[in-house]
Each structure stands twice: as structure tokens, then as C-alpha cells.
Design an enzyme around this catalytic site. Sequence first.
Site, PDB file in Angstrom:
ATOM      1  N   TYR A 121      -0.624  -0.089  10.216  1.00 48.04           N
ATOM      2  CA  TYR A 121      -0.902  -0.763   8.947  1.00 48.04           C
ATOM      3  C   TYR A 121       0.248  -0.559   7.960  1.00 48.04           C
ATOM      4  O   TYR A 121       0.730  -1.511   7.333  1.00 48.04           O
ATOM      5  CB  TYR A 121      -2.203  -0.205   8.368  1.00 48.04           C
ATOM      6  CG  TYR A 121      -2.566  -0.697   6.987  1.00 48.04           C
ATOM      7  CD1 TYR A 121      -3.175  -1.934   6.802  1.00 48.04           C
ATOM      8  CD2 TYR A 121      -2.341   0.099   5.866  1.00 48.04           C
ATOM      9  CE1 TYR A 121      -3.531  -2.374   5.533  1.00 48.04           C
ATOM     10  CE2 TYR A 121      -2.698  -0.337   4.598  1.00 48.04           C
ATOM     11  CZ  TYR A 121      -3.286  -1.571   4.433  1.00 48.04           C
ATOM     12  OH  TYR A 121      -3.628  -2.003   3.179  1.00 48.04           O
ATOM     13  N   SER A 139       0.841  -1.200   0.000  1.00 45.70           N
ATOM     14  CA  SER A 139       0.000   0.000   0.000  1.00 45.70           C
ATOM     15  C   SER A 139       0.874   1.247   0.000  1.00 45.70           C
ATOM     16  O   SER A 139       2.005   1.230   0.495  1.00 45.70           O
ATOM     17  CB  SER A 139      -0.857  -0.024   1.269  1.00 45.70           C
ATOM     18  OG  SER A 139      -1.380   1.250   1.549  1.00 45.70           O
ATOM     19  N   LYS A 165       2.769  -3.408   6.435  1.00 47.97           N
ATOM     20  CA  LYS A 165       2.948  -3.616   4.989  1.00 47.97           C
ATOM     21  C   LYS A 165       4.422  -3.464   4.616  1.00 47.97           C
ATOM     22  O   LYS A 165       4.945  -4.233   3.786  1.00 47.97           O
ATOM     23  CB  LYS A 165       2.090  -2.623   4.196  1.00 47.97           C
ATOM     24  CG  LYS A 165       0.594  -2.961   4.215  1.00 47.97           C
ATOM     25  CD  LYS A 165       0.291  -4.259   3.465  1.00 47.97           C
ATOM     26  CE  LYS A 165      -1.184  -4.552   3.352  1.00 47.97           C
ATOM     27  NZ  LYS A 165      -1.444  -5.876   2.736  1.00 47.97           N
TER      28      LYS A 165
END
Lengths: 330, 330
Positions: free
Chosen positions: B149, B125, B153
Site C-alpha cells: 500500500y 498516506s 501511494k
Amino acid sequence: MKILIIGAAGMVGAKLTKRLADEGQLNGEAITAIHGFDVVEASMPSSGSISFAASAGDIADQATVEKLVADKPDVIFHLAAIVSGEAEVEFDKGYAINMDGTRYLLEAIRAQGDDYCPRLVFTSSIAVFGAPFPDKIDDDFFLTPLTSYGAQKAIGELLLADYSRKGFVDGVGIRLPTITVRPGKPNKAASGFFSGIIREPLAGQEAILPVSTDVRHWVASPAAAVGFLMHAATMDTAMLGARRNLTMPGLSITVGEMIEALKRVAGEKTASLIRHEPDEAIIRIVDGWPRNFDASRAEEVGFKADADFDSIIRAHIADEEQAGRLAKAG
Amino acid sequence: MKILIIGAAGMVGAKLTKRLADEGQLNGEAITAIHGFDVVEASMPSSGSISFAASAGDIADQATVEKLVADKPDVIFHLAAIVSGEAEVEFDKGYAINMDGTRYLLEAIRAQGDDYCPRLVFTSSIAVFGAPFPDKIDDDFFLTPLTSYGAQKAIGELLLADYSRKGFVDGVGIRLPTITVRPGKPNKAASGFFSGIIREPLAGQEAILPVSTDVRHWVASPAAAVGFLMHAATMDTAMLGARRNLTMPGLSITVGEMIEALKRVAGEKTASLIRHEPDEAIIRIVDGWPRNFDASRAEEVGFKADADFDSIIRAHIADEEQAGRLAKAG
């Protein structure tokens, strides 16, 4: 103030322990206890006012790590790691110690609860960078490790930054240059010759140089490394914002320039003990290493590089004389 | 050829499953089986020649992940993740699913032994990047996530690259832009309005715009995202060298430009259903997001962005009409 040093038995850990013991305080606060942890029991100094403890164990064991922080040390130095060569061969062991061990430490700190947010100094490495490089690697160049060790250190950096952002720990990650001159016996690290070509001739012994004198590298003295750790432990981390990991300032110097410095400090005769014997395997490995950095960010927040390589050599000589390992010059 | 899709029940997973079923082959080889895995059972297409299977479970459970790769799928798509907002609130859950789940998958693949080295497509992402940014983020800008997050990632990317370098897997990590126009109901994601301001007016409903029309963002259509996944599954990874993770090409577009495109495609009256209602919380969040990239590297190895935002809107209209969710225009 209570201090925990994980990796206390290593060269840098031992020098850091001594420096802390000598100073007796950190940020103006008296040090009351130093706990040195490693895979083998570190030999600790003896001092009147500080309580020293050494213990041995495995940081890939979660319960062991939980015990280490149970008495809530105010400052934690996390220097422990499986080195590059070993992490490359022993894949599981490298991830267990370098990645899981670091995560267990962060989790153990977090598990202590909201009132506990110690300063955590994490030693990362320039191995987080992998070729191809620009001439100078600046502070926003991406992390592209080409070894499992480098990947594990880069993951440690990300965890440190995220746990710091969440307020679980007050972390500072420092990417150390290659430490030169390392005292002691030659080791099998591919980078070993950077120390060997200085250390061995000064001890009257022949040293092998496996690469060309044009090879450029990024180095710092053991004393500078300890200085980085001390500054990371005491600095105002508000200056770092969310970017908690920093490339430490070093000297970018060629092997030829190192040898010139050795001639200036110890004479032609000493430098003549270096024998050039090319080693293709080492040439290839060294070729993939970073050579030069723009470490502006670390400098702006007060980290200091060595003045020059001559003073690195002089400091090594002084250390060795003090340790009785080198006959006093003259 | 056997294909495993982890995260098959999500919007992108479902579109990918359909595309694979429609094509019936990958890289010239007939697809014999598609296994879709998710936290809930995905609804799978029915087709004569392909054997479809759906199963549900938790990728934070190591044994579950081991079972998923036991029949050695040739291509694995790993799309599963706890999304940004949830990973920020549910710290342990985010690390368990986004970090441990990815590692379990890599370990399960490695455990199959030397003869097994599947293509693994991992969706990363643009959340791996965190402000402050340059005007355009290029391919060697560093990863500075400002969410758990994003950190998870980024760690997934490092693991993917290291396991690929070691020859355990043939990995490609793709950093998806914000997917716009997402079909379906509005959700609570801070980025939801990028889809909502197009989707709701086209369905004859009012949409709230919480930020200024000057806000610039990096978007790709659902179809482009599926195209990235297909290309990542079939490309020659020798072109990537050790750098296995790529920022996908997108459109850098302001909200104002999106609204102009909506006017061109669907008329002034449709666009007038957008109501500007500033939301300070969303403004702050969006302000920390990357706006523009130079994704040259991905383009050089054949990843293709959407042509323009008008065609993204037209494709959304066609999809909705096909699904019977939108009355045919005219």
C-alpha cells in the site's frame, strides 16, 4: 549458473558481459550460460565453457519479457532504459520502457512461482534526485525527480523494494554516478562533455567545454560501474534490510580538477585541446544536477569508488590502447 | 464549476461531499455539479442549485476512468484506494487499484488535450514512510514504504508530480495522518483502536486497548482531513514548485495523552471503559509506524492541524449527536 543481461548491447552491458566471461564464475559458482538481450543484438564473446546467446526485442512487450525469464536465470542484470533526454520528449515511450518494462520483468519473475527468487540487479540513477539539494545528498534524502526518466527510475526502485520485501525477487538497485570517461563517439547527452573533455584531447582532437570549470559533478569510471554491478550480484542482501536501493559511491570533482588531472596524466599540450565555449542551455540543465553525495551506506556494504580521477584517466587510456583506438603513448 | 470525487462513498468522501454541498462554491466560483464515484453508489445530498450524480464502478478498468473525466471536471478528488491490510494480502488487486487506477486517471486527464489541466487532489498516506525513523520525520526524509500500500501511494506521488511538472494536470498530493476519531463500527484495521478507545466509551461501550499507553501516533480529525482536501483544491500550487506532495500537519500524541483528554472532556467514568489487553501482533505492526513529523512545508502553505485532542473529541461528540447516534450529554 545462468545469467541474463537486459541491456547487453550498451557500453556498460558490454563491459559487464566481458567481465563475467573473463571471470567465468560468480560467487564461486561456474557460469554456464549468459543471455544478452537488448533492442539490438549484442555482440557476445566466444568462450569454451560458457554458452552465450544474444537476442533482440522490446521490454515494453510483456510476452517478450516473460520469455526472457522462462528458463529461470539465477542472476538478472536489468540495465535497459530509454535515456533521460529521450524519455523527456517521448513521454509514452519512456513510461512504457522504463516503468512498464521493469514491472513486466518483476511480474514475469513472480509468475515463475515460489521456488524462484533470482538476484535482480537494477540500475537506477542519480536522476531520482532533483534540485534544490543540500551540499551533500545523504542516504535518507528524499527522491524528487525533475525528469520523467528520474520519476520512472524512482518508481522502479519502489517496485524492486516491494517485490523484494514480498520475497518474489532478491533485488538490489544501484544509482550510478555519471559514467566518465565513456569511450566512443561524442553523443548529444547534456552530460556528454564530462567524458568529451578527456576522451577527445587524448585522441588528439579538440573538445568543447560548455560550462564553467567550477562546475562540480558526481562521476565513476566504466570499470567502477561494472564493479558495482558485480558486487550487487554477489553481496549478502540481508545487509540491506528492506532498503534495497543505494546511491553508489563516486568522485565529487569539479571540471577544473578534471582538467588538472588530465594535465598530470597526459601533459599540458593535451589539455590545451579543451576549448571553453559556454552553452546557456547546457549550463541550465547541469545546474539542476546533484553534485555531491554521502554514499556511506553503499560503502559500508562493500561498494568501492574509483581511487581518484587520475586513475580513471589512466584506465581509459589503457582500455583505448587495448582496443587499438589510441596510439600507445611514448 | 464541476467536481468529481473518486471514492465518494467512504467516510472522508462523504464528509467532503457534504462540505462542498454546504458551501456551494469553491474558490469563489459556484459549484454546478458534483459527481461522486466509488465501488458502491454513494448517497449524495440533495440541493437546489447543485446537480448531484453518483455512479459505481472499478477504477482498475481504464475505460471506466476515461468516462469519469470525459466531461472535464474542474476539480478532481482522488480518494479511492484498497486499504493497507487488503493491499498486503491481495497483491494484484492492490497494484491494480492503487497504482494502475491512479495512472489511468492521470492518463485520462492527459488524453483530454492541452486546454484541460484540472486541479487533482490525491490522498496519499504516511504509509509511504517505513521504519527506522528519526524522532521527527521532516519534509525531505526519504520514502521507504514497508507495505505494498505504501509503495503504491509513493508511486502515485511520483506520477502526480511528473504529470504536474509536464503540465498535464495541476496536482497536489496530501499525506493524511491516521484519521481519529473515525465514526461508525469498529473495523479490523490495526489502527482501529486509536478511534475505538474514544468512540466506544463515549457510546457507553467497552473498548480494548491493544498497545501500551506510551505509544505515540500522528493523528488528525475527519474535519481536519476535509479541511486539507478543501485547501489542496483551492491553494495556489505555484507555492509548491515541483514538489507536489506534502505531509499534512497532525497531532503527535501518545495513547496516554488521548485517554487524559477523554477524561477531561467526558469524565473518569467514561475513560474507565477502556480495557488494556496487549496484542503482540498489533504491538509489532504499530511499532513500525511513524510517530511524529515536522510538517513545516504544509503549514507554510496554509494547511492547518487540529488545535488539540480535546477539540477532536468534542467535534466527534457534536457530529455523533447531530447524527443522532449519541444521546446528548447531560
